[in-house]
Write an enzyme that holds these catalytic residues in place. Structure first.
Site, PDB file in Angstrom:
ATOM      1  N   HIS A  78      98.664  53.819 -38.803  1.00 20.82           N
ATOM      2  CA  HIS A  78      98.202  53.200 -40.042  1.00 20.82           C
ATOM      3  C   HIS A  78      98.327  54.191 -41.197  1.00 20.82           C
ATOM      4  O   HIS A  78      98.350  55.404 -41.004  1.00 20.82           O
ATOM      5  CB  HIS A  78      96.766  52.732 -39.889  1.00 20.82           C
ATOM      6  CG  HIS A  78      96.635  51.526 -39.014  1.00 20.82           C
ATOM      7  ND1 HIS A  78      95.458  50.844 -38.875  1.00 20.82           N
ATOM      8  CD2 HIS A  78      97.539  50.877 -38.239  1.00 20.82           C
ATOM      9  CE1 HIS A  78      95.645  49.820 -38.062  1.00 20.82           C
ATOM     10  NE2 HIS A  78      96.897  49.827 -37.656  1.00 20.82           N
ATOM     11  N   GLU A  80      96.182  55.067 -43.456  1.00 18.25           N
ATOM     12  CA  GLU A  80      95.032  55.969 -43.549  1.00 18.25           C
ATOM     13  C   GLU A  80      95.168  57.122 -42.564  1.00 18.25           C
ATOM     14  O   GLU A  80      94.877  58.278 -42.891  1.00 18.25           O
ATOM     15  CB  GLU A  80      93.720  55.216 -43.256  1.00 18.25           C
ATOM     16  CG  GLU A  80      93.473  54.024 -44.148  1.00 18.25           C
ATOM     17  CD  GLU A  80      94.005  52.711 -43.573  1.00 18.25           C
ATOM     18  OE1 GLU A  80      93.389  51.675 -43.851  1.00 18.25           O
ATOM     19  OE2 GLU A  80      95.037  52.720 -42.870  1.00 18.25           O
ATOM     20  N   CYS A 106      90.970  49.379 -40.863  1.00 21.04           N
ATOM     21  CA  CYS A 106      90.549  48.811 -39.586  1.00 21.04           C
ATOM     22  C   CYS A 106      89.424  49.686 -39.021  1.00 21.04           C
ATOM     23  O   CYS A 106      89.114  50.747 -39.576  1.00 21.04           O
ATOM     24  CB  CYS A 106      91.726  48.765 -38.615  1.00 21.04           C
ATOM     25  SG  CYS A 106      92.221  50.387 -37.964  1.00 21.04           S
ATOM     26  N   CYS A 109      90.553  53.354 -38.196  1.00 21.64           N
ATOM     27  CA  CYS A 109      90.697  54.176 -39.401  1.00 21.64           C
ATOM     28  C   CYS A 109      89.344  54.473 -40.026  1.00 21.64           C
ATOM     29  O   CYS A 109      89.113  55.588 -40.501  1.00 21.64           O
ATOM     30  CB  CYS A 109      91.632  53.500 -40.397  1.00 21.64           C
ATOM     31  SG  CYS A 109      93.347  53.456 -39.828  1.00 21.64           S
TER      32      CYS A 109
END
Length: 152
Positions: A78, A80, A106, A109
């Site tokens: 991801h 992040e 999410c 993260c």
């Protein structure tokens, strides 16, 4: 000509960073900012040196995995996560920073952001993961969905 606010400026950069994404489902960008300085950037995609999904096909699409579920069934990281990793690789302390992201984080993260000492999260679009925002709130991390023309 009126200058954009800092939040608008950082969200524009976040969207530009997202354009580097190699994900076939959703292009996400993230930047970590402290004292109006960009510390690190990240976008979603496969790890360095790994074949991109546009060649291999999207595993999540092949398995019909809905958005927001079974994050481990993906070849990519991801945005992040990549921003946190970039900061770590370059020895940049992100404690006390604010994450600007195209999509709300999410749960995976969010847990990483909590332990990394991130103080705030500003995002453009929601993501189907309510536990993520609950954990940010419990950790005392302020989060807000950004709307253009509105300073956070």
């Amino acid at each position: 000509m009126q200058r954009p606010s800092w939040d608008e400026y950082f969200m524009q950069i976040t969207e530009l960073v997202a354009s580097r994404s190699t994900c076939m489902r959703r292009q996400v960008g993230a930047i970590l900012v402290k004292d109006k300085n960009i510390l690190a950037t990240g976008y979603n995609g496969v790890p360095s040196g790994i074949t991109h999904c546009d060649v291999t096909g999207c595993l999540r699409d092949q398995l019909k995995v809905p958005s927001g579920e079974r994050h481990e069934l993906c070849r990519g990281l991801h945005a992040e996560q990549n921003a946190i990793i970039q900061a770590a690789r370059h020895g940049i302390n992100i404690d006390g920073s604010i994450l600007y992201c195209t999509d709300s984080p999410c749960i995976i993260c969010s847990k990483m952001l909590i332990n990394a000492g991130v103080e705030g999260v500003v995002f453009l679009r929601g993501y189907p993961d309510s536990l993520s925002l609950q954990m940010l709130e419990e950790a005392g991390i302020e989060y807000q969905q950004y709307s253009a023309g509105e300073d956070v």
